[in-house]
Enzyme design. Sequence first.
Site, short mmCIF file in Angstrom:
data_model
loop_
_atom_site.label_atom_id
_atom_site.label_comp_id
_atom_site.label_asym_id
_atom_site.label_seq_id
_atom_site.Cartn_x
_atom_site.Cartn_y
_atom_site.Cartn_z
N GLN A 59 0.13 -1.07 -0.03
CA GLN A 59 0.05 0.31 0.13
C GLN A 59 0.66 1.13 0.12
O GLN A 59 -0.15 2.19 -1.08
CB GLN A 59 -1.20 0.71 1.38
CG GLN A 59 -2.12 -1.50 1.15
CD GLN A 59 -2.84 -1.14 2.57
OE1 GLN A 59 -1.79 -0.47 3.22
NE2 GLN A 59 -3.24 -2.11 3.47
N GLY A 60 1.73 1.52 0.59
CA GLY A 60 2.28 2.93 1.24
C GLY A 60 3.56 3.15 0.26
O GLY A 60 2.87 4.07 -0.43
N ASP A 220 8.36 -21.41 0.95
CA ASP A 220 9.08 -22.17 0.18
C ASP A 220 10.05 -22.52 -0.82
O ASP A 220 10.64 -23.37 -0.23
CB ASP A 220 7.43 -22.68 -0.85
CG ASP A 220 6.80 -22.73 -0.56
OD1 ASP A 220 5.89 -23.64 0.80
OD2 ASP A 220 5.27 -23.07 -0.56
N HIS A 241 3.70 -5.64 11.82
CA HIS A 241 3.06 -4.50 11.73
C HIS A 241 2.96 -4.06 12.60
O HIS A 241 1.87 -4.63 12.69
CB HIS A 241 3.02 -4.72 10.10
CG HIS A 241 2.96 -3.26 9.59
ND1 HIS A 241 1.54 -2.40 10.19
CD2 HIS A 241 2.95 -2.61 8.53
CE1 HIS A 241 1.58 -1.09 9.79
NE2 HIS A 241 2.93 -1.47 8.33
N ARG A 385 13.45 -3.69 9.67
CA ARG A 385 13.47 -3.68 8.32
C ARG A 385 12.83 -2.16 8.20
O ARG A 385 11.90 -1.79 9.20
CB ARG A 385 12.74 -3.77 7.40
CG ARG A 385 12.11 -3.21 6.11
CD ARG A 385 11.21 -4.07 5.06
NE ARG A 385 10.09 -3.93 6.01
CZ ARG A 385 8.98 -4.06 4.60
NH1 ARG A 385 8.63 -2.99 3.77
NH2 ARG A 385 7.86 -3.90 4.92
N SER A 390 11.33 -2.23 1.94
CA SER A 390 11.07 -3.40 0.76
C SER A 390 10.89 -3.66 -0.58
O SER A 390 11.30 -4.41 -1.28
CB SER A 390 10.24 -4.13 1.43
OG SER A 390 9.42 -5.59 0.82
N LEU A 391 10.30 -2.51 -1.17
CA LEU A 391 9.59 -2.49 -2.69
C LEU A 391 11.37 -2.50 -2.97
O LEU A 391 11.62 -2.75 -3.98
CB LEU A 391 8.29 -1.96 -2.84
CG LEU A 391 7.46 -2.57 -2.26
CD1 LEU A 391 6.21 -1.78 -2.26
CD2 LEU A 391 7.06 -3.67 -2.94
#
Length: 516
Positions: A59-60, A220, A241, A385, A390-391
């Site tokens: 979202q952010g 996985d 979060h 983080r 992250s993105l």
Amino acid sequence: MRRFIVNKPLEEIPSRHFDVVVVGGGLSGLYAAVLMDAGLSVAVLVKSALEQCNSALAQGGIAAAIGENDNPDIHLSDTLRAAVGIADQDVVRLMVDSGPSEVARLASLGVKFDADEHGNWHTTSEGAHSRGRIIHCGGDATGRLIMNQMIHLVNEKPNIQVFEHHFLTDVLTDTKDTVAGVVAYHDSFVTFWAPTVVLATGGVGGIYQHTTNHKQTTGDGIAAAIRAGVRLENMEFVQFHPTALYGKEEGESFFLISEAVRGEGGVLRNKHGEAFMNYRHKKKDLAPRDVVAREIFREMAEAGQDHVYLDVTSLPGAYFAQRFPTIYSHCSKRGIQPERDLIPVLPVQHYFMGGIKTNPSGETSIPGLYACGETACTGVHGANRLASNSLLECIVFAAKTANAINNLPVQSANAIEISPVNYPEFSGDVNAMMAKIRELMQTHGGIVRSPQGLIHALDYMNEIIEMAENGALVTPSHIELLNMASVAREILVTALYRRESLGSHFLEDETSMINF
Ligand SMILES: Cc1cc2nc3c(=O)[nH]c(=O)nc-3n(C[C@H](O)[C@H](O)[C@H](O)COP(=O)(O)OP(=O)(O)OC[C@H]3O[C@@H](n4cnc5c(N)ncnc54)[C@H](O)[C@@H]3O)c2cc1C
């Protein structure tokens, strides 16, 4: 001898050949695939449909030092401070320096960031950022809009083939411990031979009871790489979060209320209406995530409540609905009018700082095996983080991974022999075992930890692993169960070795670790 999940000679199952296999179609996997040379044949494998991934839920936005009052040095120091001293400074430097040009490349690939009438990108702030440097799309629909564009680009590239509903089971390594491809399950097993494999399978949220992640996110790729003998790092650091929307349907993930909401003025309140973060940290509601999550946890424990409140009623009239349309509409569906009502929130598992250890080019300890995105541990997040990094990490290191692969000499995969083993049928209620793993990780591998709790959870993971490793694993849920327990075990073991509280790894009583 290592255990392969596929329990047949590989020549007896269908096979395909590619130059590169990318496992995972989130932002990191697709961005890497898109940036690979058109001359390379690339397979992208995903567990369900291409649209189903955590990247699409973001979202952010993306953090990048693009503002006039900002620069990569300030972004670097914010990232290092949030990471509580254990981020790899050189790699963070690479990430923050590459940030502005990498988001510019995203824009040149057709991603439309929100901008004013002069085309200047709108920026906002989030926890522990000292500058407003989060750029976004569609208000709070950043991930979905970026992923729509990535999927469009992948579909246009003739050298990329996407295989949906192909569940990675094994990373194949030859007698020299070099990658030779992967095996995936799609109604039955299929081998994808390739001298180069990129793991981009996302995080581990599905091993926790309360998470913002897709339930399919069961670590996985990390588990398959563990079976192949890969080196891991920082596995004890799991981010919660602070603000997920309280309440959910059975079996669903928690809906996130982005930190950008506090960046735009939202305030956390306890049941007495007190803005408790005002006296818990100098950055108040915009303190680092680990701090805010713990303080909410403490408030909830003291009040005997299972949530606190987020107050956005002071934001101007229609502003909230216009700035955060996805969040506004989700709250409305739940009967909450943010301009009038307090939003009930609680901390839930959200992100994994640990993972497969990589260098900045995505290389792992296994020749030919690369990793990027949340599956990888590049070292940029340390123990906590920084929001929206992250993105950024996904695009910066997926690009560097693609670049490294583009420069490899032409290679082909070596053949591998698998000798079937006569395993007894796996028995037991898999769903009940998965539920117990999630419950144990929530209670003992979460926000506050103790040696007794970690050991209690570890005993169960060892039991499951022993049972699964000695049984025939013939359905995806059998394999998921083994994956969940394997990743959980690494988190619990490394948490036991870390004897002091640090960032997201918080011990309820540090002295209790001394005699352990
Ligand atoms: C609700 C939410 C909001 C967020 N908001 C932000 C934000 O605003 N800013 C920010 O920086 N970060 C945000 N994050 C974190 C960020 O979105 C993720 O860390 C990032 O998108 C991870 O991308 P990825 O490519 O590593 O993995 P993902 O996007 O999770 O993709 C994983 C891929 O791997 C595939 N896969 C998994 N297992 C297998 C298997 N066994 N076989 C085959 N394929 C498999 C999946 O099908 C999927 O395609 C948010 C996360 C969530 C959950």
